[in-house]
Design a protein around this motif. Structure first.
Motif: not given
Lengths: 252, 406
Positions: B143, B174, B191
């Motif tokens: 991600k 997240n 990330g």
């Protein structure tokens, strides 16, 4: 051959019959020695014996007389130190173990004092066993085994294992096993040694019947009443034959 | 006398003493199963090591300073040793001097505890490096994104974190765009890496990677690098790349004696070779242990067959007296021994297959087909060989001796 049974007392049997028949057993100068040198013992010290087809011979003698050694040699179970042995015209003393096993299977039917049936195996299977080793087909084997068991009167016991049979019955299974191969010779080593008097009587009747049907019977025994049923009595002592007579007082 | 008949005699013989037959069969079965399982464990462990090395990345060569040696040799080196520097990395990036090197990433490592509010995590690996590191070390992004060369030049405090670190600090929410503090210095998470799994004792996902400049400025200082990761253009030219590295590094560090360098290189090929030889030693050791248990099973068969022959001497005598040829007796006992080892071997193979489905000391066994054949074949041969001796003894008995046996 029946002539011999009523022949005169003390007649030497060999000369009486040799002219008419080919012998089934011919032993010449049989010597069996155990041990070497000074310590050696002669179980057989030079035995000559001739037996003709259809005879019923009892070999008698005290223990140590060499009668069992002779029986083992006649049955091709043991080898001689020296001497010649012809069984049904075949020279046995020079054969190897493999050839001997075939001779034993085809020519000789054994009956032992201790029956020697295969344990945990039915009467029928025990009788079939020597036929199986000869390579006889299953159907034929079954037929012959059933017939042999019928002859000894055990048709109703074919599925019994040795432990489920009495001593007399076990010995009759052994007789059936010996007969099934249609041997030239029935060899019995003290066959009544482990039996009561009733079973002994039945077994001896069976031997008479078998001999009357034409089969040669040789019985090793130390019991006089067993020898009394034979047509010819061979007495041994110290590894030698001391007398060989026809049985004048034979019990029918 | 046909073979079926003899097999029937043999099975009857075995059926006579069921407990003994079962125990002998079990001995062989355990031997065969252990050969299969232990070799599968050895094979599984080497497969596991190989796959984790594959995950580390291929074609990469790691350069490390040779300071932390042991003993006299290390002491003698210390006098002239120079630390790895960014200048070394820049020199290695020269495309004319090093045509077989694809890219270079200097790595400065530290250990620092990272926090997000009350959540803390101490990453197993905390690297400050260049973006080239991701490709060279086979690390990809799940991600968010990598940091860029610009981030390095600007010394931006951004970080890419591994899955374990992300879970420790953020749970299921997240992490992208969130701020964490590592060693008290704030970094922005840009990330997360894809899950790598565990390599031996090291969690490949307990990881923080940030731009080299940012890490050096705030945490490690500019003095020395932990390592320089070099990626060759392909596995084929790895040896050329190795030579180029040595030439450049020898010049950079003024190495006079090439046997006494102040740096050392590690490449995946040598790592692989080492681990393969380690795991093959492991497999051989396991195999030997298993073979011994198979041999013990074989001796068990011999023992049982000897006892059986002695116990049945009289029966052998009877069979010979009624005309059994030597071959028939021999085959009967040989077949008994063979049935024991066939059945035992068969059960062992089944047991081996079942046993190999379970993890053993953390290793998933991988069955080697040839080991199954080998174990089964050996067990049958053992049956024939070790059963053969008692069988021929039985068959050679003179009937009169056998009959006298009580």
């Amino acid at each position: 051959m029946v002539v011999a049974a009523v022949a005169a007392d003390e007649t030497v049997v060999d000369s009486a019959m040799s002219s008419t028949h080919k012998p089934i057993i011919e032993v010449r100068g049989a010597v069996k020695r155990y041990g070497e040198g000074d310590a050696s013992i002669f179980a057989l010290a030079g035995v000559d014996l001739t037996i003709y087809p259809g005879e019923y011979v009892a070999i008698m003698g005290p223990s140590g007389s060499g009668k069992s050694t002779l029986m083992n040699i006649l049955g091709a179970l043991d080898n001689m130190t020296s001497g010649k042995y012809f069984l049904d015209g075949i020279e046995i003393d020079s054969m190897d173990e493999n050839a001997l096993s075939i001779v034993r299977g085809r020519k000789i039917g054994f009956i032992f004092q201790s029956f020697n049936l295969i344990a945990r195996t039915t009467a029928l299977a025990n009788v079939e066993l020597p036929l199986a080793y000869q390579g006889i087909k299953k159907d034929e084997r079954r037929k012959r085994a059933l017939k042999a068991l019928e002859v000894v009167g055990l048709s109703d016991r074919i599925d019994h294992e040795p432990t489920e049979l009495s001593g007399g019955q076990q010995q009759r299974v052994a007789v059936a096993r010996a007969l099934a191969t249609r041997p030239a010779l029935l060899l019995a080593d003290e066959p009544t040694g482990a039996l009561d008097s009733k079973s002994t009587h039945d077994l001896l009747d069976l031997f008479d019947q078998i001999n009357a049907a034409g089969r040669t019977v040789v019985v090793i025994t130390h019991e006089d009443d067993v020898a009394a049923r034979a047509k010819r009595v061979v007495r041994m002592r110290d590894g030698l034959i001391i007398s060989d007579t026809l049985n004048k007082g034979r019990v029918a | 006398m046909n073979i079926l008949e003899i097999i029937r005699f043999a099975t009857r013989g075995l059926g006579t003493n069921k407990l003994r037959t079962a125990l002998t069969t079990m001995g062989i079965a355990i031997g065969v199963a252990s050969v299969i399982i232990l070799i599968a464990v050895g094979n599984g462990s080497s497969k596991q090591i190989q796959s984790s090395i594959d995950r580390l990345g291929t074609n990469t060569i790691t350069i490390m300073a040779n300071r932390g040696g042991f003993g006299r040799q290390a002491a003698s080196r210390n006098t002239s040793s120079k630390p790895l520097t960014v200048a070394d990395a820049v020199a290695l990036s020269d495309a004319t001097k090093a045509p077989d090197i694809k890219q270079v990433a200097p790595v400065a490592s530290t250990s620092a505890t990272c926090t997000n509010g009350t959540n803390t995590s101490t990453p197993g690996t905390f690297n400050g490096t260049w973006p080239a590191w991701f490709e060279a070390s086979n690390t990809s992004i799940a991600k968010g994104s990598y940091f860029t060369n610009d981030d390095v030049v600007q010394g931006r405090r951004v970080a890419v974190i591994g899955n374990t670190t992300a879970t420790d600090l953020f749970g299921t929410s997240n992490p992208i765009g969130q701020e964490i503090r590592c060693g008290g210095i704030p970094f922005t998470v840009i990330g997360t890496t894809t899950v790598k799994g565990t390599t031996g004792f090291q969690d490949g996902d307990s990881l923080v990677v940030a731009p080299l400049t940012a890490v050096q400025r705030s945490l490690t200082g500019y003095n020395s690098l932990q390592s320089i990761v070099v990626e060759a253009k392909s596995a084929k030219v790895q040896d050329f790349a190795q030579t180029e590295i040595n030439t450049i590094m020898d010049a950079q560090h003024k190495v006079k004696n090439t046997n006494n360098r102040d740096y050392r290189t590690l490449n995946q090929a040598s790592l692989l070779a080492t681990s393969n030889s380690n795991s093959s030693v492991f497999t051989v050791l396991l195999g030997v242990v298993a073979a011994i248990s198979l041999l013990v099973g074989g001796i068990g068969i011999t023992n049982i067959m000897l006892v059986t022959v002695i116990e049945r001497t009289r029966e052998i005598g009877i069979r010979k007296a009624i005309g059994a040829p030597k071959g028939a007796i021999l085959s009967q006992f040989l077949i008994e021994a063979t049935i024991l080892s066939l059945v035992g071997g068969g059960i062992g193979v089944i047991g081996g297959y079942i046993g190999s489905h379970f993890k053993i000391i953390g290793i998933q066994p991988v069955i080697v087909p040839s080991s199954v054949l080998l174990a089964f074949g050996v067990s049958v041969l053992i049956g024939l060989f070790f059963g053969g001796y008692p069988a021929s003894r039985a068959a050679s008995l003179r009937p009169i001796e056998a009959l006298r046996h009580e």
